[in-house]
Write a protein that holds these residues in place. Structure first.
Motif, PDB file in Angstrom:
ATOM      1  N   GLY A  91      61.044  37.621   5.137  1.00  0.00           N
ATOM      2  CA  GLY A  91      62.271  38.373   5.365  1.00  0.00           C
ATOM      3  C   GLY A  91      62.109  39.869   5.180  1.00  0.00           C
ATOM      4  O   GLY A  91      62.836  40.654   5.797  1.00  0.00           O
ATOM      5  N   TRP A  92      61.161  40.288   4.360  1.00  0.00           N
ATOM      6  CA  TRP A  92      60.950  41.719   4.127  1.00  0.00           C
ATOM      7  C   TRP A  92      60.576  42.455   5.411  1.00  0.00           C
ATOM      8  O   TRP A  92      60.800  43.659   5.524  1.00  0.00           O
ATOM      9  CB  TRP A  92      59.865  41.935   3.076  1.00  0.00           C
ATOM     10  N   ALA A  93      59.982  41.743   6.392  1.00  0.00           N
ATOM     11  CA  ALA A  93      59.526  42.381   7.627  1.00  0.00           C
ATOM     12  C   ALA A  93      60.567  42.332   8.739  1.00  0.00           C
ATOM     13  O   ALA A  93      60.315  42.859   9.832  1.00  0.00           O
ATOM     14  CB  ALA A  93      58.227  41.747   8.105  1.00  0.00           C
ATOM     15  N   GLU A  94      61.706  41.734   8.499  1.00  0.00           N
ATOM     16  CA  GLU A  94      62.762  41.762   9.512  1.00  0.00           C
ATOM     17  C   GLU A  94      63.227  43.203   9.686  1.00  0.00           C
ATOM     18  O   GLU A  94      63.412  43.937   8.729  1.00  0.00           O
ATOM     19  CB  GLU A  94      63.918  40.859   9.096  1.00  0.00           C
ATOM     20  N   GLY A  95      63.398  43.616  10.908  1.00  0.00           N
ATOM     21  CA  GLY A  95      63.772  44.995  11.175  1.00  0.00           C
ATOM     22  C   GLY A  95      62.578  45.911  11.375  1.00  0.00           C
ATOM     23  O   GLY A  95      62.746  47.053  11.806  1.00  0.00           O
ATOM     24  N   PHE A  96      61.369  45.453  11.041  1.00  0.00           N
ATOM     25  CA  PHE A  96      60.168  46.202  11.371  1.00  0.00           C
ATOM     26  C   PHE A  96      59.876  46.041  12.866  1.00  0.00           C
ATOM     27  O   PHE A  96      60.390  45.145  13.524  1.00  0.00           O
ATOM     28  CB  PHE A  96      58.961  45.646  10.604  1.00  0.00           C
ATOM     29  N   ALA A  97      59.047  46.916  13.400  1.00  0.00           N
ATOM     30  CA  ALA A  97      58.470  46.679  14.725  1.00  0.00           C
ATOM     31  C   ALA A  97      57.303  45.728  14.512  1.00  0.00           C
ATOM     32  O   ALA A  97      56.210  46.141  14.099  1.00  0.00           O
ATOM     33  CB  ALA A  97      58.001  47.978  15.351  1.00  0.00           C
ATOM     34  N   ASN A  98      57.522  44.434  14.731  1.00  0.00           N
ATOM     35  CA  ASN A  98      56.500  43.427  14.531  1.00  0.00           C
ATOM     36  C   ASN A  98      55.695  43.266  15.817  1.00  0.00           C
ATOM     37  O   ASN A  98      56.244  42.962  16.873  1.00  0.00           O
ATOM     38  CB  ASN A  98      57.135  42.096  14.120  1.00  0.00           C
ATOM     39  N   VAL A  99      54.395  43.491  15.721  1.00  0.00           N
ATOM     40  CA  VAL A  99      53.485  43.430  16.874  1.00  0.00           C
ATOM     41  C   VAL A  99      52.411  42.396  16.549  1.00  0.00           C
ATOM     42  O   VAL A  99      51.938  42.302  15.406  1.00  0.00           O
ATOM     43  CB  VAL A  99      52.836  44.799  17.153  1.00  0.00           C
ATOM     44  N   HIS A 100      52.011  41.622  17.540  1.00  0.00           N
ATOM     45  CA  HIS A 100      51.101  40.504  17.329  1.00  0.00           C
ATOM     46  C   HIS A 100      49.840  40.719  18.161  1.00  0.00           C
ATOM     47  O   HIS A 100      49.892  40.737  19.392  1.00  0.00           O
ATOM     48  CB  HIS A 100      51.810  39.199  17.690  1.00  0.00           C
ATOM     49  N   LEU A 101      48.718  40.902  17.455  1.00  0.00           N
ATOM     50  CA  LEU A 101      47.443  41.252  18.077  1.00  0.00           C
ATOM     51  C   LEU A 101      46.569  40.009  18.205  1.00  0.00           C
ATOM     52  O   LEU A 101      46.336  39.305  17.214  1.00  0.00           O
ATOM     53  CB  LEU A 101      46.739  42.323  17.231  1.00  0.00           C
TER      54      LEU A 101
END
Length: 234
Positions: A91-101
């Motif tokens: 949940g801490w990463a919600e609202g981040f720009a999450n990118v999947h490499l």
């Protein structure tokens, strides 16, 4: 702006960190959960003692550090998918720009086994199952390392556009050598990227996977192909 770059090991993740870290507006974090992962699992990774001494070994303490006020307008987190153990709160990463490499698992397996000599390499070691889980929880653009190496500027421009970050040409090259934001483990894993000053050229044919790793490739390949189908294109 906070960017969470999710990746398995040996996925061009350090070069991507160097690209973003070379921006004047960006602070780069190198695998902030590595010590917490080792402390929780008890795994014997290269430089285990040094890693545990270099970072907080508690997941919650790492999250608190991440969420503190960043020192620059852009915070870039190089995050290993396999460090997020089952049950870890994302949940801490919600609202981040999450990118999947991504990187083709045949290349990941060949590179990983060359750097870490262990009797058996598992799907958990190379992060594909965790990548699938994290993508489902924190959707965002998917980028493939082969596309980046084929045309770094086009792919970085496309990525910056989709996450609403102005492109900076400084991302295309960096000074050779170690970086102040490298993790302590860099001396074991980063020799090739320390010799670089930009993204390497496109890779050749896929490597032949050793017989003892073919079952692992068979496990990882469908996950890779599912995520690859959603990849960002320039």
């Amino acid at each position: 702006m906070r960017i969470a770059m999710w990746s398995g090991p040996r996925n061009l993740s350090t070069a991507m960190m160097y690209a973003f870290g070379n921006r004047a507006d960006c602070e780069a974090w190198d695998e902030p959960f590595y010590a917490a992962y080792l402390a929780e699992t008890g795994l014997d990774h290269p430089m285990r003692r040094e890693i545990l001494a270099s970072q907080p070994p508690q997941f919650g303490a790492v999250v608190e550090r991440i969420l503190a006020k960043p020192s620059r307008p852009v915070q870039y987190l190089k995050l290993m998918t396999h460090h997020m153990l089952p049950g870890c709160d994302l949940g801490w990463a919600e609202g981040f720009a999450n990118v999947h490499l991504l990187r083709h698992p045949a290349r990941v397996i060949a590179s990983y086994t060359a750097k870490r000599a262990v009797p058996e390499v598992t799907l958990d070691d190379i992060g594909f199952a965790q990548a699938q889980r994290i993508y489902a929880a924190l959707p965002g653009p998917v980028i493939d390392s082969a596309d980046i190496r084929a045309d770094p500027e086009a792919m970085l421009r496309a990525l910056c556009e989709v996450i609403d970050l102005p492109f900076d040409p400084a991302m295309l090259s960096w000074p050779a050598g170690s970086k102040p934001f490298d993790g302590v483990w860099a001396q074991h894993w980063y020799d090739a990227v320390h010799r670089s000053s930009g993204f390497a050229a496109a890779e050749g044919p896929l490597p032949t996977v050793a017989p003892e790793h073919r079952a692992l490739l068979d496990e990882a390949l469908p996950i890779y192909e599912g995520l690859f189908a959603a990849r960002l294109r320039p």
